[in-house]
Design a protein around this motif. Sequence first.
Motif, PDB file in Angstrom:
ATOM      1  N   VAL A  91     -10.451 -19.715  -3.028  1.00 49.60           N
ATOM      2  CA  VAL A  91     -10.686 -18.890  -3.026  1.00 49.60           C
ATOM      3  C   VAL A  91     -11.896 -18.235  -3.387  1.00 49.60           C
ATOM      4  N   PRO A  92     -12.695 -17.822  -2.339  1.00 49.28           N
ATOM      5  CA  PRO A  92     -13.923 -17.110  -2.925  1.00 49.28           C
ATOM      6  C   PRO A  92     -13.858 -15.712  -3.406  1.00 49.28           C
ATOM      7  N   HIS A  93     -14.745 -15.787  -4.777  1.00 46.16           N
ATOM      8  CA  HIS A  93     -14.546 -14.701  -5.499  1.00 46.16           C
ATOM      9  C   HIS A  93     -15.071 -13.869  -4.907  1.00 46.16           C
ATOM     10  N   PHE A  94     -14.570 -12.295  -5.262  1.00 40.73           N
ATOM     11  CA  PHE A  94     -14.836 -11.075  -3.930  1.00 40.73           C
ATOM     12  C   PHE A  94     -16.942 -10.544  -4.351  1.00 40.73           C
ATOM     13  N   SER A  95     -17.309 -10.963  -5.284  1.00 38.49           N
ATOM     14  CA  SER A  95     -18.478 -10.497  -5.387  1.00 38.49           C
ATOM     15  C   SER A  95     -19.592 -11.559  -4.147  1.00 38.49           C
ATOM     16  N   GLU A  96     -18.710 -12.549  -3.778  1.00 34.04           N
ATOM     17  CA  GLU A  96     -19.354 -13.288  -2.345  1.00 34.04           C
ATOM     18  C   GLU A  96     -19.083 -12.833  -1.275  1.00 34.04           C
ATOM     19  N   LEU A  97     -18.274 -12.007  -1.431  1.00 31.19           N
ATOM     20  CA  LEU A  97     -17.611 -11.373  -0.312  1.00 31.19           C
ATOM     21  C   LEU A  97     -18.575 -10.032   0.432  1.00 31.19           C
ATOM     22  N   GLN A  98     -18.872  -9.752   2.306  1.00 30.94           N
ATOM     23  CA  GLN A  98     -18.381  -8.420   1.793  1.00 30.94           C
ATOM     24  C   GLN A  98     -17.741  -7.628   2.334  1.00 30.94           C
ATOM     25  N   SER A  99     -17.210  -6.748   2.695  1.00 30.52           N
ATOM     26  CA  SER A  99     -16.460  -5.798   2.924  1.00 30.52           C
ATOM     27  C   SER A  99     -16.012  -6.169   4.210  1.00 30.52           C
ATOM     28  N   ASP A 100     -14.989  -5.585   4.855  1.00 30.36           N
ATOM     29  CA  ASP A 100     -14.221  -6.443   5.779  1.00 30.36           C
ATOM     30  C   ASP A 100     -15.207  -5.425   6.926  1.00 30.36           C
ATOM     31  N   ILE A 101     -15.470  -3.957   6.926  1.00 29.61           N
ATOM     32  CA  ILE A 101     -15.685  -3.235   7.540  1.00 29.61           C
ATOM     33  C   ILE A 101     -16.813  -3.699   7.717  1.00 29.61           C
TER      34      ILE A 101
ATOM     35  N   ILE B 105     -10.871   5.274   0.133  1.00 31.04           N
ATOM     36  CA  ILE B 105      -9.781   4.915  -0.895  1.00 31.04           C
ATOM     37  C   ILE B 105      -9.833   3.694  -0.657  1.00 31.04           C
ATOM     38  N   VAL B 106      -9.672   2.886  -0.522  1.00 35.11           N
ATOM     39  CA  VAL B 106      -9.685   1.157  -0.600  1.00 35.11           C
ATOM     40  C   VAL B 106     -10.472   0.462   0.065  1.00 35.11           C
ATOM     41  N   GLU B 107     -11.387  -0.314  -0.449  1.00 31.08           N
ATOM     42  CA  GLU B 107     -12.136  -1.382  -0.212  1.00 31.08           C
ATOM     43  C   GLU B 107     -11.544  -3.321   0.182  1.00 31.08           C
ATOM     44  N   PHE B 108     -11.394  -3.819   1.632  1.00 29.25           N
ATOM     45  CA  PHE B 108     -10.828  -5.175   1.691  1.00 29.25           C
ATOM     46  C   PHE B 108     -12.125  -6.097   1.450  1.00 29.25           C
ATOM     47  N   ARG B 109     -12.362  -7.345   1.412  1.00 31.88           N
ATOM     48  CA  ARG B 109     -12.425  -8.311   1.155  1.00 31.88           C
ATOM     49  C   ARG B 109     -12.094  -9.484   1.554  1.00 31.88           C
ATOM     50  N   THR B 110     -11.966  -9.821   3.033  1.00 34.78           N
ATOM     51  CA  THR B 110     -11.018 -11.197   3.363  1.00 34.78           C
ATOM     52  C   THR B 110     -11.885 -12.089   3.342  1.00 34.78           C
ATOM     53  N   PRO B 111     -11.593 -13.271   2.850  1.00 32.88           N
ATOM     54  CA  PRO B 111     -12.124 -14.927   2.850  1.00 32.88           C
ATOM     55  C   PRO B 111     -11.894 -15.530   4.976  1.00 32.88           C
ATOM     56  N   HIS B 112     -12.790 -15.866   5.549  1.00 31.50           N
ATOM     57  CA  HIS B 112     -12.462 -16.772   6.546  1.00 31.50           C
ATOM     58  C   HIS B 112     -11.689 -15.222   7.692  1.00 31.50           C
ATOM     59  N   VAL B 113     -12.486 -13.700   7.468  1.00 33.92           N
ATOM     60  CA  VAL B 113     -12.233 -12.786   8.200  1.00 33.92           C
ATOM     61  C   VAL B 113     -12.414 -13.141   9.696  1.00 33.92           C
ATOM     62  N   ALA B 114     -13.595 -13.655   9.838  1.00 37.90           N
ATOM     63  CA  ALA B 114     -13.163 -13.867  11.685  1.00 37.90           C
ATOM     64  C   ALA B 114     -11.775 -14.854  11.975  1.00 37.90           C
TER      65      ALA B 114
ATOM     66  N   TRP C  59     -10.716  -5.199  -8.782  1.00 36.13           N
ATOM     67  CA  TRP C  59     -10.284  -6.042  -7.867  1.00 36.13           C
ATOM     68  C   TRP C  59      -8.916  -6.443  -8.236  1.00 36.13           C
ATOM     69  N   ILE C  60      -8.239  -7.004  -6.823  1.00 39.11           N
ATOM     70  CA  ILE C  60      -7.509  -7.854  -6.622  1.00 39.11           C
ATOM     71  C   ILE C  60      -7.026  -9.024  -5.714  1.00 39.11           C
ATOM     72  N   TYR C  61      -6.384 -10.021  -5.873  1.00 38.85           N
ATOM     73  CA  TYR C  61      -6.629 -10.851  -5.266  1.00 38.85           C
ATOM     74  C   TYR C  61      -5.351 -10.815  -4.464  1.00 38.85           C
ATOM     75  N   TYR C  62      -4.498 -10.565  -3.074  1.00 37.95           N
ATOM     76  CA  TYR C  62      -3.321 -10.832  -2.788  1.00 37.95           C
ATOM     77  C   TYR C  62      -3.520 -11.809  -1.731  1.00 37.95           C
ATOM     78  N   HIS C  63      -2.673 -13.347  -2.054  1.00 38.99           N
ATOM     79  CA  HIS C  63      -2.730 -14.290  -1.375  1.00 38.99           C
ATOM     80  C   HIS C  63      -1.355 -14.933  -0.550  1.00 38.99           C
ATOM     81  N   ILE C  64      -1.115 -14.821   0.334  1.00 38.82           N
ATOM     82  CA  ILE C  64      -0.044 -15.033   1.323  1.00 38.82           C
ATOM     83  C   ILE C  64       0.168 -16.423   1.981  1.00 38.82           C
ATOM     84  N   ASP C  65       1.347 -16.950   2.370  1.00 37.12           N
ATOM     85  CA  ASP C  65       2.070 -17.759   2.951  1.00 37.12           C
ATOM     86  C   ASP C  65       3.055 -17.381   3.203  1.00 37.12           C
TER      87      ASP C  65
END
Length: 297
Positions: free
Chosen positions: A124-134, A163-172, A250-256
């Motif tokens: 999982v990339p660190h949040f600091s390495e990612l742009q916000s989703d928007i 309100i809340v910022e999201f940063r999603t790895p592989h957002v594409a 910052w919190i990471y939510y991992h889902i499977d």
Amino acid sequence: MFTRDELLSFMHVEEIDSLLFQGKSLQMGLPRVFGGQVLGQVLNAAVRTVADDRHPHSLHGYFLRPGDISRPIIYEVDPIRDGRSFSTRRVVGKQKGEAIFNASVSFQIKEPGLSHQYDMPTSVPHFSELQSDIDYITALSKKDDSVSVEIYRAMNLVFDEDIVEFRTPHVAEQIKPGNVTDSYGFWFKFHDGIGDDPITHQTLLAFISDKGLMSTALRAHPVSFTTHKIIGASLDHAMWFHDDIKVNDWIYYHIDSPRSSGARGLNRGSFYNADGVLIASTAQEGLMRVVGKKDGA
């Protein structure tokens, strides 16, 4: 959508009588009440009926009927048990005299004990390495006319960043459906304006726990809500709280999704703080009936 003040006000349900609470519905552009709103309001009602030394450790609930966004929800709390270490509350959310959600919430005093955890995925990339989703989607929309910021926000429940910022790895992968991995995750951080009340942080974690969870089981298949006519609904939801919750860090939510069958998909989630500590877990089964392709898909 809604403002930060509306979120905090609506998720902190109003006490209208002893063990009786009322919650308003957030306007999110959905045809029915967002499941995360109900989860958060149920927890918020229950936690306010136990002693201050009792902290939520588990929530188990069933979505029984779709919630009507035009009507308030009445939450009836039944104080089933108060023991020396544990307390249990049964909460029923009602509209028009009928139950739309039924839950049991268990509380425990803080105790020392054995401790272990599954580690956060190392890929999982660190949040600091990612742009916000928007920011990412906005930049992509300028290069690709088929990408719409507003459609992405609506389909993925991306709220305003105050309100809340999201940063999603592989957002594409969230934009165009296909055979992608059946697990994913996202970083999120609520604005500091939510304050420091632990009840607020627990409530907002329950709120966000329903984002993206049910649709994870679809990711293993070449279908999505944009390409196919799908009857989807959350059926049940469980949460376990393992540690202190602070959602303005910052919190990471991992889902499977380990399995889908019988028009149902099972989904699991793990919340990790920025230090890699597993602070909460979720599980949910959702209805996913594929009834046909959409026109042009």
